[in-house]
Design an enzyme around this catalytic site. Structure first.
Site, PDB file in Angstrom:
ATOM      1  N   GLN A  21       0.582  -1.172   0.116  1.00  0.00           N
ATOM      2  CA  GLN A  21       0.010  -0.089  -0.041  1.00  0.00           C
ATOM      3  C   GLN A  21       0.784   1.328   0.035  1.00  0.00           C
ATOM      4  O   GLN A  21       0.338   2.425  -0.352  1.00  0.00           O
ATOM      5  CB  GLN A  21      -0.856   0.109   1.285  1.00  0.00           C
ATOM      6  CG  GLN A  21      -1.984  -1.290   1.087  1.00  0.00           C
ATOM      7  CD  GLN A  21      -2.804  -1.252   2.376  1.00  0.00           C
ATOM      8  OE1 GLN A  21      -2.707  -1.942   3.167  1.00  0.00           O
ATOM      9  NE2 GLN A  21      -4.084  -0.455   2.253  1.00  0.00           N
ATOM     10  N   HIS A 115       0.286  -9.587   4.098  1.00  0.00           N
ATOM     11  CA  HIS A 115      -0.621  -8.706   4.189  1.00  0.00           C
ATOM     12  C   HIS A 115      -1.298  -8.522   2.686  1.00  0.00           C
ATOM     13  O   HIS A 115      -1.160  -7.517   1.933  1.00  0.00           O
ATOM     14  CB  HIS A 115       0.114  -7.325   4.771  1.00  0.00           C
ATOM     15  CG  HIS A 115      -1.099  -6.270   5.021  1.00  0.00           C
ATOM     16  ND1 HIS A 115      -1.102  -5.698   6.277  1.00  0.00           N
ATOM     17  CD2 HIS A 115      -2.446  -5.917   4.639  1.00  0.00           C
ATOM     18  CE1 HIS A 115      -2.281  -5.052   6.439  1.00  0.00           C
ATOM     19  NE2 HIS A 115      -2.833  -4.999   5.148  1.00  0.00           N
ATOM     20  N   ASN A 159      -2.434 -11.053   7.892  1.00  0.00           N
ATOM     21  CA  ASN A 159      -3.384  -9.865   8.197  1.00  0.00           C
ATOM     22  C   ASN A 159      -4.688 -10.412   7.486  1.00  0.00           C
ATOM     23  O   ASN A 159      -4.898 -10.971   6.249  1.00  0.00           O
ATOM     24  CB  ASN A 159      -2.771  -8.916   7.297  1.00  0.00           C
ATOM     25  CG  ASN A 159      -3.945  -7.556   7.306  1.00  0.00           C
ATOM     26  OD1 ASN A 159      -3.926  -7.131   8.591  1.00  0.00           O
ATOM     27  ND2 ASN A 159      -4.559  -7.381   6.492  1.00  0.00           N
ATOM     28  N   GLU A 160      -5.805 -10.426   8.428  1.00  0.00           N
ATOM     29  CA  GLU A 160      -7.122 -10.528   8.204  1.00  0.00           C
ATOM     30  C   GLU A 160      -7.385 -11.637   6.972  1.00  0.00           C
ATOM     31  O   GLU A 160      -7.813 -11.400   5.925  1.00  0.00           O
ATOM     32  CB  GLU A 160      -7.584  -9.258   7.400  1.00  0.00           C
ATOM     33  CG  GLU A 160      -7.696  -7.956   8.541  1.00  0.00           C
ATOM     34  CD  GLU A 160      -8.354  -6.683   7.801  1.00  0.00           C
ATOM     35  OE1 GLU A 160      -8.490  -6.805   6.695  1.00  0.00           O
ATOM     36  OE2 GLU A 160      -8.570  -5.886   8.843  1.00  0.00           O
TER      37      GLU A 160
HETATM   38  C1  GAL Z   1      -8.048  -3.439   6.560  1.00  0.00           C
HETATM   39  C2  GAL Z   1      -6.572  -3.883   5.807  1.00  0.00           C
HETATM   40  C3  GAL Z   1      -5.557  -2.678   5.548  1.00  0.00           C
HETATM   41  C4  GAL Z   1      -6.663  -1.226   5.150  1.00  0.00           C
HETATM   42  C5  GAL Z   1      -7.473  -1.125   6.035  1.00  0.00           C
HETATM   43  C6  GAL Z   1      -8.407   0.057   5.683  1.00  0.00           C
HETATM   44  O1  GAL Z   1      -8.851  -4.556   6.026  1.00  0.00           O
HETATM   45  O2  GAL Z   1      -5.778  -4.787   6.464  1.00  0.00           O
HETATM   46  O3  GAL Z   1      -4.670  -3.086   4.685  1.00  0.00           O
HETATM   47  O4  GAL Z   1      -6.650  -1.532   3.841  1.00  0.00           O
HETATM   48  O5  GAL Z   1      -8.185  -2.349   6.123  1.00  0.00           O
HETATM   49  O6  GAL Z   1      -9.485  -0.419   4.732  1.00  0.00           O
END
Ligand code: GAL
Length: 431
Positions: A21, A115, A159-160
């Site tokens: 990002q 990520h 991540n997520e």
């Molecule tokens: C999360 C993600 C981040 C960022 C954030 C804001 O889901 O881990 O990378 O994008 O949301 O939307």
């Protein structure tokens, strides 16, 4: 609600980013190829990012000037292993220098290994659906921990995983752009659980064997939202329950307890235990579930509360609901008693009108948790810099620091300066 409050010194405050990002310049990751295919909003591309790869020295200085005590960042797998099995010394030296500078400034790094992005070679093999998905990822984890483990004691494996599998295979937003492929969602989720469990053991083992200093802490960043039925309609309740189970619960069981539950499977693939040293929580918002009479939507569709005013929404229309942070942390604490890291919490707010209040209102929830005896140890605001909001492109402005994309100049927003003071003093006075 009290006008002023204080947070303990032990609660570290900082911010978070992810390599894809902000870095820019990498042609070997799958998001670059996704951008080339025109899949990122407004034809934008990960190739620009916020030019952090070139500006990391300046950015670390800025983190320090803003008094951040901790920083969550990711390493781009494709910069370390641009071709399968070929390790890049340039990538290694780059990250070693970035870590060295952070540590020198007294900023504690937490490093994410996955990520949302992967090398293009991995994507072309089928990504997390390929037969060797876990094996390939584990090789990267092993190399990374052997290479950076003397500098980095705190690791976030994935991540997520829920957002990743959903947006890659259900919603078509992330590469490879699958739609409604629930079988792929499950398969990838199961593989990510196994990859996390193996990584957890491996990271501890490597750091111990090598005698690296500092207490090893390994966890993952779980995206936990508040899900509530819109009304008492049975389908709204059922849909809400099913979504909660498939989006939150199967990950909790897998990543934390090491247990595969229906429909992922059964048993303990890597043995019984607790596979997280902290509970990483990414918290943003609340979703209400409306009965939809369509089993494809699991009987209910998530929506934003139609009764809330614009002032309670962020630039992307998500509800701002600070109490939700208290609720999700309280639930996970009751279950596992694991120290909590708020690995992400933030707001897209281009005009910077709501950010300061947003941060203070969420920190206030942490204060309530701490008063209840719940161990909250970290808060990482998302995000340090404006960045590529994945398929939404560069429009949403999550940054404490504004990036002028025409010349890549950084400018801390007023809220960044207010947050800097909070990081330094731990004293909060509401405006
Ligand atoms: C999360 C993600 C981040 C960022 C954030 C804001 O889901 O881990 O990378 O994008 O949301 O939307």
């Amino acid at each position: 609600m009290s006008k002023s409050f204080e947070l303990p010194k032990e609660l570290l405050l900082g911010s978070a980013t992810a390599a894809t990002q902000i870095e820019g310049g990498d042609v070997n990751n799958n998001w670059y190829h996704w951008s080339l295919a025109g899949k990122v909003g407004n034809g934008e591309s990960s190739i620009t990012g916020a030019d952090h790869y070139n500006k990391y020295v300046e950015d670390v200085e800025l983190l320090s000037e803003l008094h951040h005590e901790c920083y969550r960042m990711s390493i781009e797998w494709s910069r370390i292993e641009p071709e399968q099995g070929k390790w890049s010394s340039e990538g290694v030296e780059h990250y070693r220098d970035e870590f060295r500078r952070l540590i020198q400034k007294g900023i504690k790094p937490l490093v994410t290994l996955h990520h949302f992005s992967c090398p293009q070679w991995y994507q072309e093999k089928g990504g997390w659906l390929s037969e060797n998905a876990v094996e390939d990822f584990i090789r990267f984890v092993k190399f990374s921990v052997e290479t950076f483990g003397d500098q980095i004691s705190e690791w976030c494996t994935i991540n997520e995983p829920n957002v990743f599998a959903n947006d890659s295979y259900m919603d078509g937003k992330y590469p490879p752009g699958g739609h409604g492929d629930i079988a792929a969602y499950m398969k990838v989720t199961k593989r990510m659980v196994i990859a996390h469990l193996k990584s957890y053991k491996l990271i501890h083992q490597i750091r111990k064997e090598k005698g690296f200093a500092g207490e090893t802490k390994v966890g993952f960043a779980h995206h936990i939202a508040i899900f509530e039925p819109l009304n008492s309609h049975p389908l709204a309740k059922l849909g809400c329950f099913l979504s909660d189970y498939l989006f939150h619960e199967i990950h909790m069981k897998g990543f934390v307890e090491g247990k595969l539950v229906f429909p992922l499977g059964s048993g303990y693939p890597e043995g019984k235990g607790i596979f997280c040293d902290f509970m990483g929580i990414n918290y943003y918002s609340r979703h209400l579930f409306k009965a939809s009479y369509n089993p494809g939507n699991l009987f209910a569709t998530p929506m934003v509360d139609p009764t809330i005013p614009e002032s309670s929404k962020n630039d992307l229309g998500w509800e701002i609901y600070p109490e939700g942070l208290y609720k999700v942390c309280q639930r996970t604490w009751k279950r596992y008693k694991l120290p909590i890291y708020i690995t992400e919490n933030g707001i897209p707010d281009e005009k910077d009108e709501k950010r300061e209040k947003y941060i203070i209102d969420h920190l206030y929830q942490l204060k309530r948790l701490l008063d209840d005896g719940i161990k909250v140890e970290r808060y990482y605001y998302w995000s340090f810099l404006d960045n590529l909001e994945w398929n939404d492109g560069y429009g949403p402005r999550f940054g404490l620091v504004e990036v002028d994309y025409s010349n890549m100049k950084r400018k801390p927003r007023p809220s960044a300066l207010r947050y800097a003071k909070i990081c330094r003093t731990k004293k909060i006075v509401r405006p």
